[in-house]
Design a protein around this motif. Sequence first.
Motif: not given
Length: 508
Positions: A105-108, A235-236, A241-242, A249-253
């Motif tokens: 579930n880890q998202v880059d 939830i991440d 995915d959403k 795509i131009e984001y980071e959290i």
Amino acid sequence: MERVPLINLTKKSARNFFLESESYCSIDLPEYFNFKIWLTEISKFTAGFDISKAQEENTSYIIYNNKDGKYAWRKFQFIHPIVYLELVNKIIDNWEFIQKHFKANQVDKIHYCPIFKKESKHKKQKKTQILSYLEDIEKESIKKSLKFRYMSKLDITDCYSSVYTHSVAWALHTQQVAKNNRKNRFTLRGKKTDLPLIGNDVDFLLRAMQGGQTNGIPQGSILMDFIAEIILIYIDKLLGDKLFCEKIIEYEIVRYRDDYRIFTKEKNDNEKIIKILSEILIDFNFRLNTNKTEIGEDITLMSIKKDKLDNIIYHIGTDKEIDVYRLKRLLLDVLNISKIYPNSGFILKMLQHFNQRKFYNKNINWYKKQIDLLITILLDIVASNPRCFAVVCVSIFNLLPKLEKNKQKYFVDTIYRKLKGINNIGYNEIWLQRSLYKVDKSKGYEDKICNVVSGTQNESIFGNHFITDPQLKTLLDKNNFINKSKLSKMPKIPKESEVNIFANSDLI
């Protein structure tokens, strides 16, 4: 030594981690509290209790901490040790499965701050966690100002008390699978039907900790931080995915527990991400705290907490410049800040800093009337920031010996009376008792844990209605989580190192 994420530990190391005193109870307590030996002794009992009945009544012990001296209260729970150990065993038995859950579930583009094993150089587990926050959140956020233009800061309102216990199974197995198989091992009573899901077992134990309630998980335990992370990292993944489907795509959290910092190049993208995140959170019974949500272009300034930023130019001066009058002026400034930012961590750090530099121990001219004023100001600071009480006790009880005996007694009685006048102060009663233990043992306390310390509590502080083994019940009645040796050797005047996890450090 490099920090090691909890999720990367072996089963044996992870179990040992969860049996540490701070993992069981992560709130700051006097040093004579130690839950490790107590938990290890209780863990020898693998029978003699009926967990299926643990939900029938409240099993955990609850204390409250007053956040602002008025009506903002936080509930902490000392989890029943049998239920706690059952949950640890369930997690460790399925450790590889849970490790895969975190990896899958880890998202880059979503960086979360994991729970770390305490570094050997740190006296307390909490220090490792706070440093990870400072390094992973503040520093990483400032760095991202070079790549992104907009940042939003948001968090979940009352995250732990809002957790829907069924959502642990949703996160581990997906909502559809969990709803189609709601069995758990504790109510099957040995029936060889469909194998229960680990998520359902965890769900049952979480409800057993709090009288069967499905809303909320206990606060004040690193194990509960880990449970929350099981849900939040899922939830991440749903969020990542959403956003991919929406072609954002131009984001980071950057996320630390329930605190989010969202970075984008376009303001519109940031607002869309907030909207999508909010919709996902609602499905898990979570809501964003609209009062704390903000979005702006000043990423560097927004990366630092407001109370800290507003007072970043705060100047204490060198040790040689400090006299009783300057100290009074500094404390009045802190008092003023405390009125603007109730329950501020910055206030706590400033008071810790005064103690750490031993301002109250210096051989300067301590005029009696000025000492009266210093103590009065310190008590006023506590009135709006009760979380500072333990630190203020160190300051006050270092000042008291400079007064005559009758004046000392007057202020001891005043401190006791003032604290008793605040609602829900069970947590601060613990620290009041620590400060008065070798000064005035005639004072009474309402909290059962204080009575355990004084030796007047002769039965378990937990609900043991589901315990069937007389030997186990006798052991629980002893409440052996107080180190009597450390209690007897405790210095009369509280030391700064007892309440400051950053003692002997240049961090503030």
